[in-house]
Write a protein that holds these residues in place. Sequence first.
Motif, PDB file in Angstrom:
ATOM      1  N   VAL A 266     127.257  -8.867 -30.597  1.00  0.00           N
ATOM      2  CA  VAL A 266     126.096  -8.236 -29.984  1.00  0.00           C
ATOM      3  C   VAL A 266     126.420  -7.814 -28.560  1.00  0.00           C
ATOM      4  O   VAL A 266     127.305  -8.371 -27.901  1.00  0.00           O
ATOM      5  N   LYS A 267     125.681  -6.825 -28.116  1.00  0.00           N
ATOM      6  CA  LYS A 267     125.810  -6.327 -26.749  1.00  0.00           C
ATOM      7  C   LYS A 267     124.940  -7.173 -25.834  1.00  0.00           C
ATOM      8  O   LYS A 267     123.796  -7.488 -26.156  1.00  0.00           O
ATOM      9  N   VAL A 268     125.483  -7.565 -24.688  1.00  0.00           N
ATOM     10  CA  VAL A 268     124.689  -8.258 -23.672  1.00  0.00           C
ATOM     11  C   VAL A 268     124.624  -7.366 -22.431  1.00  0.00           C
ATOM     12  O   VAL A 268     125.446  -6.464 -22.259  1.00  0.00           O
ATOM     13  N   LEU A 269     123.631  -7.622 -21.591  1.00  0.00           N
ATOM     14  CA  LEU A 269     123.431  -6.805 -20.396  1.00  0.00           C
ATOM     15  C   LEU A 269     123.136  -7.695 -19.195  1.00  0.00           C
ATOM     16  O   LEU A 269     122.714  -8.853 -19.349  1.00  0.00           O
ATOM     17  N   PRO A 270     123.351  -7.189 -17.986  1.00  0.00           N
ATOM     18  CA  PRO A 270     123.024  -7.987 -16.798  1.00  0.00           C
ATOM     19  C   PRO A 270     121.538  -8.339 -16.773  1.00  0.00           C
ATOM     20  O   PRO A 270     120.686  -7.517 -17.101  1.00  0.00           O
ATOM     21  N   ALA A 271     121.238  -9.564 -16.382  1.00  0.00           N
ATOM     22  CA  ALA A 271     119.851  -9.976 -16.215  1.00  0.00           C
ATOM     23  C   ALA A 271     119.321  -9.428 -14.900  1.00  0.00           C
ATOM     24  O   ALA A 271     120.068  -9.298 -13.926  1.00  0.00           O
ATOM     25  N   PRO A 272     118.054  -9.075 -14.823  1.00  0.00           N
ATOM     26  CA  PRO A 272     117.509  -8.537 -13.580  1.00  0.00           C
ATOM     27  C   PRO A 272     117.534  -9.586 -12.472  1.00  0.00           C
ATOM     28  O   PRO A 272     117.307 -10.771 -12.710  1.00  0.00           O
ATOM     29  N   GLU A 273     117.772  -9.104 -11.261  1.00  0.00           N
ATOM     30  CA  GLU A 273     117.792  -9.999 -10.107  1.00  0.00           C
ATOM     31  C   GLU A 273     116.402 -10.532  -9.793  1.00  0.00           C
ATOM     32  O   GLU A 273     116.230 -11.688  -9.401  1.00  0.00           O
ATOM     33  N   ASP A 274     115.397  -9.701  -9.968  1.00  0.00           N
ATOM     34  CA  ASP A 274     114.036 -10.097  -9.627  1.00  0.00           C
ATOM     35  C   ASP A 274     113.069  -9.492 -10.632  1.00  0.00           C
ATOM     36  O   ASP A 274     113.386  -8.515 -11.330  1.00  0.00           O
ATOM     37  N   VAL A 275     111.868 -10.066 -10.717  1.00  0.00           N
ATOM     38  CA  VAL A 275     110.831  -9.564 -11.611  1.00  0.00           C
ATOM     39  C   VAL A 275     109.477  -9.828 -10.974  1.00  0.00           C
ATOM     40  O   VAL A 275     109.234 -10.885 -10.394  1.00  0.00           O
ATOM     41  N   ARG A 276     108.598  -8.859 -11.077  1.00  0.00           N
ATOM     42  CA  ARG A 276     107.212  -8.983 -10.642  1.00  0.00           C
ATOM     43  C   ARG A 276     106.324  -8.346 -11.709  1.00  0.00           C
ATOM     44  O   ARG A 276     106.764  -7.476 -12.469  1.00  0.00           O
ATOM     45  N   THR A 277     105.073  -8.781 -11.745  1.00  0.00           N
ATOM     46  CA  THR A 277     104.128  -8.253 -12.725  1.00  0.00           C
ATOM     47  C   THR A 277     102.829  -7.863 -12.040  1.00  0.00           C
ATOM     48  O   THR A 277     102.219  -8.683 -11.337  1.00  0.00           O
ATOM     49  N   LEU A 278     102.423  -6.614 -12.231  1.00  0.00           N
ATOM     50  CA  LEU A 278     101.135  -6.167 -11.721  1.00  0.00           C
ATOM     51  C   LEU A 278     100.042  -6.592 -12.684  1.00  0.00           C
ATOM     52  O   LEU A 278     100.203  -6.496 -13.907  1.00  0.00           O
ATOM     53  N   LEU A 279      98.936  -7.058 -12.138  1.00  0.00           N
ATOM     54  CA  LEU A 279      97.796  -7.517 -12.931  1.00  0.00           C
ATOM     55  C   LEU A 279      96.587  -6.641 -12.625  1.00  0.00           C
ATOM     56  O   LEU A 279      96.191  -6.499 -11.462  1.00  0.00           O
ATOM     57  N   LEU A 280      96.023  -6.060 -13.673  1.00  0.00           N
ATOM     58  CA  LEU A 280      94.793  -5.283 -13.566  1.00  0.00           C
ATOM     59  C   LEU A 280      93.714  -6.044 -14.315  1.00  0.00           C
ATOM     60  O   LEU A 280      93.887  -6.380 -15.496  1.00  0.00           O
ATOM     61  N   ALA A 281      92.630  -6.348 -13.660  1.00  0.00           N
ATOM     62  CA  ALA A 281      91.605  -7.201 -14.240  1.00  0.00           C
ATOM     63  C   ALA A 281      90.434  -6.390 -14.800  1.00  0.00           C
ATOM     64  O   ALA A 281      90.058  -5.358 -14.242  1.00  0.00           O
ATOM     65  N   GLY A 282      89.884  -6.892 -15.925  1.00  0.00           N
ATOM     66  CA  GLY A 282      88.613  -6.388 -16.425  1.00  0.00           C
ATOM     67  C   GLY A 282      88.629  -5.054 -17.133  1.00  0.00           C
ATOM     68  O   GLY A 282      87.571  -4.450 -17.329  1.00  0.00           O
ATOM     69  N   ARG A 283      89.788  -4.563 -17.559  1.00  0.00           N
ATOM     70  CA  ARG A 283      89.832  -3.264 -18.252  1.00  0.00           C
ATOM     71  C   ARG A 283      89.459  -3.440 -19.728  1.00  0.00           C
ATOM     72  O   ARG A 283      89.923  -4.364 -20.391  1.00  0.00           O
ATOM     73  N   GLU A 284      88.656  -2.525 -20.235  1.00  0.00           N
ATOM     74  CA  GLU A 284      88.417  -2.472 -21.668  1.00  0.00           C
ATOM     75  C   GLU A 284      89.685  -1.972 -22.365  1.00  0.00           C
ATOM     76  O   GLU A 284      90.578  -1.406 -21.729  1.00  0.00           O
ATOM     77  N   ASP A 285      89.749  -2.169 -23.688  1.00  0.00           N
ATOM     78  CA  ASP A 285      90.978  -1.844 -24.414  1.00  0.00           C
ATOM     79  C   ASP A 285      91.447  -0.410 -24.161  1.00  0.00           C
ATOM     80  O   ASP A 285      92.614  -0.164 -23.849  1.00  0.00           O
ATOM     81  N   ALA A 286      90.548   0.554 -24.315  1.00  0.00           N
ATOM     82  CA  ALA A 286      90.945   1.957 -24.173  1.00  0.00           C
ATOM     83  C   ALA A 286      91.425   2.252 -22.753  1.00  0.00           C
ATOM     84  O   ALA A 286      92.444   2.929 -22.557  1.00  0.00           O
ATOM     85  N   GLY A 287      90.706   1.753 -21.748  1.00  0.00           N
ATOM     86  CA  GLY A 287      91.128   1.970 -20.369  1.00  0.00           C
ATOM     87  C   GLY A 287      92.422   1.260 -20.052  1.00  0.00           C
ATOM     88  O   GLY A 287      93.257   1.779 -19.285  1.00  0.00           O
ATOM     89  N   ALA A 288      92.619   0.083 -20.646  1.00  0.00           N
ATOM     90  CA  ALA A 288      93.864  -0.656 -20.423  1.00  0.00           C
ATOM     91  C   ALA A 288      95.057   0.094 -21.010  1.00  0.00           C
ATOM     92  O   ALA A 288      96.103   0.230 -20.355  1.00  0.00           O
ATOM     93  N   VAL A 289      94.908   0.592 -22.229  1.00  0.00           N
ATOM     94  CA  VAL A 289      96.010   1.334 -22.851  1.00  0.00           C
ATOM     95  C   VAL A 289      96.315   2.602 -22.056  1.00  0.00           C
ATOM     96  O   VAL A 289      97.478   3.000 -21.900  1.00  0.00           O
ATOM     97  N   ALA A 290      95.281   3.236 -21.531  1.00  0.00           N
ATOM     98  CA  ALA A 290      95.511   4.422 -20.697  1.00  0.00           C
ATOM     99  C   ALA A 290      96.314   4.060 -19.457  1.00  0.00           C
ATOM    100  O   ALA A 290      97.225   4.801 -19.042  1.00  0.00           O
TER     101      ALA A 290
END
Length: 434
Positions: free
Chosen positions: A179-203
């Motif tokens: 299998v192919k392996v790849l470098p792991a990312p040095e850093d990771v962050r996640t943006l959080l958006l609160a309270g979106r309905e399904d359709a607005g979230a997917v958009a």
Amino acid sequence: MTVTTVKPDSAAQAADAVRWALSEGTPLDVAGSGSKRGLGRPIQTAYTLDLSGLSGVVAYEAEELVLTARAGTPMAEILPMLAERRQQLAFEPQDLGPLFGRPEGQGTLGGVVASGLAGPRRISAGSARDHTLGIEGVNGRGDLYKGGGKVVKNVTGYDVPKLMAGSFGTLTVLTELTVKVLPAPEDVRTLLLAGREDAGAVAALTAALQSPYDVSGAAHLPAAVAARSHVRAVAAVGGAVTLLRVEGFGPSVTARVAALKEELGADAVLDRDESLAVWREIKDVAFFCPLPNSPPLTQGRELDSLPRPAGEGWGGGDDSRHSSRHVWKISVQPSEGARVAESIRWALDADLYFDWGGGLIWAAVAPTPDAASAIRGALGTAGHATLVRAPEDVRTTAEVFHPLPDPVMALSRRVKESFDPCGILSPGRMYAGV
């Protein structure tokens, strides 16, 4: 039925086992550690071919980004080894053992490839089949053979390794994989958006994925699912949560997160530890697991120190409710995701969440006789649905994998016959008579 387990410790012994089964006309249930035995149709066989004895890393060329290991090598051995060299399997192999009530960390490399599963990074890095370079195995005639190679650029012959991904042991007894392996990312962050309905979230997910900011994860957790998260910053929102992952070099991550936050109006940014934890939950469908999951040892030591609420399962909540529910994996066009989810909720008692930018829906559904027809009816021609977890009696009679059109089924039968003409290898695991 009494089941006898045959456990070879070499490829030659695996070939001998298949030849014996062929001579006796008796089928074999091909398995690794059995961590995903609950996925697929039950196989009525008297013999199990247990490949967990085919274990060990054959070659790890970190500089060449290539790993070769025997099929029964535990992922709990492979992932920490890659992490020590700051590398990873970029398709994020899932650990579904806890979803079936088994301990975590018991999957094998062969099982990962044979099931063809991938985590949230599939939208940017591809699936298991895209990272499988070469295989060695035994076909249903008892022949040892090789396919592919040990270099990324390999165009000789048919692309057999990709065919093995998602075949669930029905075509070949895998004995070794590259299998192919790849470098792991040095850093990771996640943006959080609160309270979106399904359709607005997917958009919002679609807008982020179409942006120049290289988003590697895009998921939406409705309120009931978000409340089960072990990550307090997610559970404490008290409503639906939409998540966007950004990975890479530290300064680049910081700049991209700042730009995305402004464009999308994000409410918070999860740090590295929180990001690793919540995306592991999403990857392993932990929200619907009946047993507690402890923080992983294979995604970096940062998670070892994360606090756990006393007396709660993974994410708390009503574990008995989710342990009895059937779990479906529903692939759909992202533009249709919100509509399909609403149709499922209208017809059934279901908790669900979105991954892959809205293109994947995981649903935990209260058992009813018409659940399969309701889910596949909601899909129409927009995608396909797989019954991932259900009792054996349900999986015996239900279409576990999405029904195939007649021409595709005919092609599948011809492929099966070319590798396993006598139907020795895991017959009926995916479709009756195949």
